[in-house]
Write a protein that holds these residues in place. Structure first.
Motif, mmCIF file in Angstrom:
data_model
loop_
_atom_site.group_PDB
_atom_site.id
_atom_site.type_symbol
_atom_site.label_atom_id
_atom_site.label_comp_id
_atom_site.label_asym_id
_atom_site.label_seq_id
_atom_site.Cartn_x
_atom_site.Cartn_y
_atom_site.Cartn_z
ATOM 1 N N MET A 121 -49.834 -5.949 36.335
ATOM 2 C CA MET A 121 -49.068 -4.781 35.948
ATOM 3 C C MET A 121 -50.023 -3.722 35.423
ATOM 4 S SD MET A 121 -46.047 -5.246 36.773
ATOM 5 C CE MET A 121 -44.455 -5.070 35.979
ATOM 6 N N LEU A 122 -49.928 -2.557 35.980
ATOM 7 C CA LEU A 122 -50.747 -1.437 35.531
ATOM 8 C C LEU A 122 -49.853 -0.472 34.760
ATOM 9 C CD1 LEU A 122 -52.592 -0.952 38.915
ATOM 10 C CD2 LEU A 122 -53.551 -1.981 36.853
ATOM 11 N N GLU A 123 -50.474 0.503 34.138
ATOM 12 C CA GLU A 123 -49.703 1.485 33.368
ATOM 13 C C GLU A 123 -50.091 2.899 33.769
ATOM 14 O OE1 GLU A 123 -49.284 -1.141 29.248
ATOM 15 O OE2 GLU A 123 -50.270 0.824 29.174
ATOM 16 N N LEU A 124 -49.229 3.820 33.405
ATOM 17 C CA LEU A 124 -49.509 5.233 33.653
ATOM 18 C C LEU A 124 -49.814 5.960 32.349
ATOM 19 C CD1 LEU A 124 -46.669 6.344 36.136
ATOM 20 C CD2 LEU A 124 -49.007 5.659 36.686
ATOM 21 N N ARG A 125 -50.804 6.860 32.410
ATOM 22 C CA ARG A 125 -51.029 7.844 31.339
ATOM 23 C C ARG A 125 -50.700 9.186 31.975
ATOM 24 N NH1 ARG A 125 -51.167 3.970 28.987
ATOM 25 N NH2 ARG A 125 -52.816 2.903 27.840
ATOM 26 N N TYR A 126 -49.867 9.982 31.343
ATOM 27 C CA TYR A 126 -49.334 11.128 32.083
ATOM 28 C C TYR A 126 -49.163 12.364 31.219
ATOM 29 C CZ TYR A 126 -45.441 8.915 29.782
ATOM 30 O OH TYR A 126 -44.641 8.341 28.835
ATOM 31 N N CYS A 127 -49.043 13.489 31.906
ATOM 32 C CA CYS A 127 -48.746 14.768 31.243
ATOM 33 C C CYS A 127 -48.034 15.665 32.253
ATOM 34 C CB CYS A 127 -50.037 15.443 30.790
ATOM 35 S SG CYS A 127 -49.749 17.062 30.019
ATOM 36 N N ALA A 128 -47.064 16.421 31.784
ATOM 37 C CA ALA A 128 -46.350 17.383 32.638
ATOM 38 C C ALA A 128 -46.276 18.716 31.923
ATOM 39 C CB ALA A 128 -44.939 16.878 32.936
ATOM 40 N N HIS A 129 -46.438 19.774 32.687
ATOM 41 C CA HIS A 129 -46.251 21.095 32.091
ATOM 42 C C HIS A 129 -45.844 22.091 33.172
ATOM 43 C CE1 HIS A 129 -46.512 23.959 28.871
ATOM 44 N NE2 HIS A 129 -47.222 24.774 29.631
ATOM 45 N N SER A 130 -45.023 23.048 32.740
ATOM 46 C CA SER A 130 -44.567 24.076 33.668
ATOM 47 C C SER A 130 -44.806 25.442 33.036
ATOM 48 C CB SER A 130 -43.077 23.874 33.966
ATOM 49 O OG SER A 130 -42.665 24.814 34.926
ATOM 50 N N ASP A 131 -45.238 26.404 33.865
ATOM 51 C CA ASP A 131 -45.599 27.724 33.347
ATOM 52 C C ASP A 131 -44.938 28.795 34.217
ATOM 53 O OD1 ASP A 131 -47.876 29.052 31.489
ATOM 54 O OD2 ASP A 131 -47.741 30.161 33.384
ATOM 55 N N ARG A 132 -44.528 29.870 33.560
ATOM 56 C CA ARG A 132 -43.825 30.940 34.289
ATOM 57 C C ARG A 132 -44.738 31.650 35.280
ATOM 58 N NH1 ARG A 132 -43.158 36.368 33.186
ATOM 59 N NH2 ARG A 132 -44.386 36.159 31.293
ATOM 60 N N GLY A 133 -46.047 31.617 35.042
ATOM 61 C CA GLY A 133 -46.962 32.418 35.849
ATOM 62 C C GLY A 133 -47.014 33.824 35.287
ATOM 63 N N LEU A 134 -47.617 34.740 36.041
ATOM 64 C CA LEU A 134 -47.837 36.082 35.490
ATOM 65 C C LEU A 134 -46.927 37.146 36.094
ATOM 66 C CD1 LEU A 134 -51.760 36.001 35.449
ATOM 67 C CD2 LEU A 134 -50.156 35.341 33.631
ATOM 68 N N VAL A 135 -46.145 36.786 37.099
ATOM 69 C CA VAL A 135 -45.392 37.805 37.834
ATOM 70 C C VAL A 135 -43.880 37.592 37.754
ATOM 71 C CG1 VAL A 135 -44.987 38.775 40.137
ATOM 72 C CG2 VAL A 135 -47.332 38.223 39.413
ATOM 73 N N ARG A 136 -43.452 36.357 37.914
ATOM 74 C CA ARG A 136 -42.012 36.082 37.965
ATOM 75 C C ARG A 136 -41.358 36.335 36.609
ATOM 76 N NH1 ARG A 136 -40.729 32.899 42.611
ATOM 77 N NH2 ARG A 136 -42.066 33.789 44.203
ATOM 78 N N PRO A 137 -40.112 36.873 36.609
ATOM 79 C CA PRO A 137 -39.437 37.153 35.343
ATOM 80 C C PRO A 137 -39.003 35.892 34.598
ATOM 81 C CG PRO A 137 -37.985 37.643 37.207
ATOM 82 C CD PRO A 137 -39.334 37.317 37.782
ATOM 83 N N ALA A 138 -38.807 34.792 35.310
ATOM 84 C CA ALA A 138 -38.345 33.563 34.645
ATOM 85 C C ALA A 138 -38.981 32.362 35.323
ATOM 86 C CB ALA A 138 -36.826 33.453 34.744
ATOM 87 N N ASN A 139 -38.926 31.223 34.630
ATOM 88 C CA ASN A 139 -39.458 29.996 35.216
ATOM 89 C C ASN A 139 -38.311 29.166 35.792
ATOM 90 O OD1 ASN A 139 -40.856 27.781 35.995
ATOM 91 N ND2 ASN A 139 -41.809 27.363 33.999
ATOM 92 N N GLN A 140 -38.327 28.971 37.097
ATOM 93 C CA GLN A 140 -37.264 28.190 37.748
ATOM 94 C C GLN A 140 -37.738 26.793 38.125
ATOM 95 O OE1 GLN A 140 -35.631 30.802 40.953
ATOM 96 N NE2 GLN A 140 -34.086 31.198 39.411
ATOM 97 N N ASP A 141 -38.977 26.467 37.784
ATOM 98 C CA ASP A 141 -39.497 25.118 38.041
ATOM 99 C C ASP A 141 -39.055 24.180 36.921
ATOM 100 O OD1 ASP A 141 -40.944 26.144 40.152
ATOM 101 O OD2 ASP A 141 -42.921 25.668 39.321
ATOM 102 N N THR A 142 -39.012 22.890 37.223
ATOM 103 C CA THR A 142 -38.863 21.874 36.182
ATOM 104 C C THR A 142 -39.870 20.769 36.472
ATOM 105 O OG1 THR A 142 -36.500 22.352 35.971
ATOM 106 C CG2 THR A 142 -37.271 20.283 35.034
ATOM 107 N N ALA A 143 -40.600 20.357 35.442
ATOM 108 C CA ALA A 143 -41.577 19.266 35.602
ATOM 109 C C ALA A 143 -41.244 18.193 34.579
ATOM 110 C CB ALA A 143 -42.993 19.785 35.387
#
Ligand code: MG
Length: 357
Positions: A121-143
């Motif tokens: 059995m192995l394990e995961l080390r993880y990180c998630a992040h979402s950023d609006r970027g520099l142009v779009r008015p809102a962030n529609q991504d989900t991570a």
């Protein structure tokens, strides 16, 4: 009768077709007889039609649908050749998706006969992040990243944001602390169905084109089950090499596959953002099973990263970052340095041996 006209029987024999097939082709407008006797209704064919008759037969042997054969037969040879090449590229893409599914099933059924104790059995080390970027008015991504589930969803249209978060929320049922029991394929399929319904509820009545992509990895303790639809991506960094494990479901990618467009032309194509498939009840996501090895580093990202940061740069940043957290932030920074034209989401997960405590 003219000398160059053959009876249906003689023509069928010369063309290695059955008279029955020729009558069908006539009804379907694939190959009309050169002449039909007005009194007897007998069909006669010109010798010159043999080439076309045999082409129809070859295309039938290829499995091409009749409607498409009709289109091909109406084209000049060079254009017909391009159509056949495009048709075959599509068949190969679909076959590859079915091959992955078959391998998934084989793995599932083989693993069912092996005791879990035999598997490290192995394990995961993880990180998630979402950023609006520099142009779009809102962030529609989900991570999202948890001990069992890694996922990125890129929403589009007026209700893109709730669509992407509904998809991920519905999948989170998979992220329990226990390793999934039972058939992983069924678990994943049920969860994706739930996500599809949730997205459908959110965008329903929107009236405009809205929805989300979904790329997710479900961790089983030794393997990763991938579900993927749309143009977000999954990569694995292994042994210093960066390997993409998803195909983009975009209109331009299918045009590249079919030889209608070069990758260089695709980069500036006006419809390069157009999705071929998104998470809807009518579309089938790709499913595959990925064997994990200690030292693997997985990346899930929305197109806001890979459209502006080239793969060699992604590979370099993934290789040099000491932790998933630093990798995620270096990648997002690189997208924003490149102009940040879109929302950008990254999930990075390392496969590690469990730490003994
Ligand atoms: Mg995007």
């Amino acid at each position: 009768m003219r000398e160059d006209m053959l009876t249906i029987g003689a023509f069928a024999k010369a063309g290695r077709l059955s008279p029955k097939a020729l009558r069908l082709y006539d009804e379907l407008d694939l190959l009309k007889p050169g002449r039909v006797d007005p009194d007897t209704g007998y069909r006669y064919y010109a010798v010159a039609q043999l080439e076309q008759a045999r082409l129809v037969a070859w295309l039938r042997r290829l499995g091409m649908p009749l409607a498409r054969i009709r289109q091909v037969c109406a084209l000049r040879p060079a254009d017909a050749a391009r159509e056949i090449r495009a048709y075959w590229a599509r068949v190969e893409t679909e076959t590859a998706a079915r091959r992955d599914l078959a391998e998934f099933l084989v793995e599932e059924l083989s693993a069912a006969s092996v005791s879990r104790k035999d598997t490290t059995m192995l394990e995961l080390r993880y990180c998630a992040h979402s950023d609006r970027g520099l142009v779009r008015p809102a962030n529609q991504d989900t991570a999202y990243a948890g001990s069992r589930l890694l996922a990125v969803a890129d929403g589009f249209g007026p209700t893109g944001r709730p669509a992407s978060s509904a998809a991920i929320n519905a999948l989170r049922i998979l992220d329990t602390s226990e390793a999934p029991t039972g058939n992983v394929l069924n678990l994943l399929d049920d969860a994706v169905r739930g996500a599809t319904d949730a997205v459908h509820d959110v965008v329903d009545g929107d009236g405009e084109d809205a929805g989300t992509t979904l790329t997710a990895l479900l961790w089983t303790g030794s393997r990763l089950a991938l579900v993927h639809i749309g143009d977000s991506r999954a990569y694995v960094l292994r042994g210093g090499g960066l390997f993409r494990i998803t195909d983009d479901h975009t209109v331009v990618q299918s045009m590249i596959d079919e030889g209608r467009l070069t990758p260089e032309e695709a980069a500036t194509h006006p419809q390069r953002m157009l999705l071929l498939k998104a998470l809807t009840p009518a579309a089938t996501p790709d499913l595959r099973l990925q064997d994990a090895e200690p030292g693997d580093r997985y990346l899930l990202c929305s197109d806001g990263l890979c459209r502006v940061v080239p793969d060699p740069r992604i590979r370099h940043l993934l290789t040099s970052a000491p932790t998933p957290d630093s990798a995620v932030h270096a990648l997002i920074a690189a997208a924003n340095e490149a102009g940040g034209p879109d929302n950008v989401s990254c999930v990075v997960a390392d496969v590690v041996e469990p730490t003994m405590s």
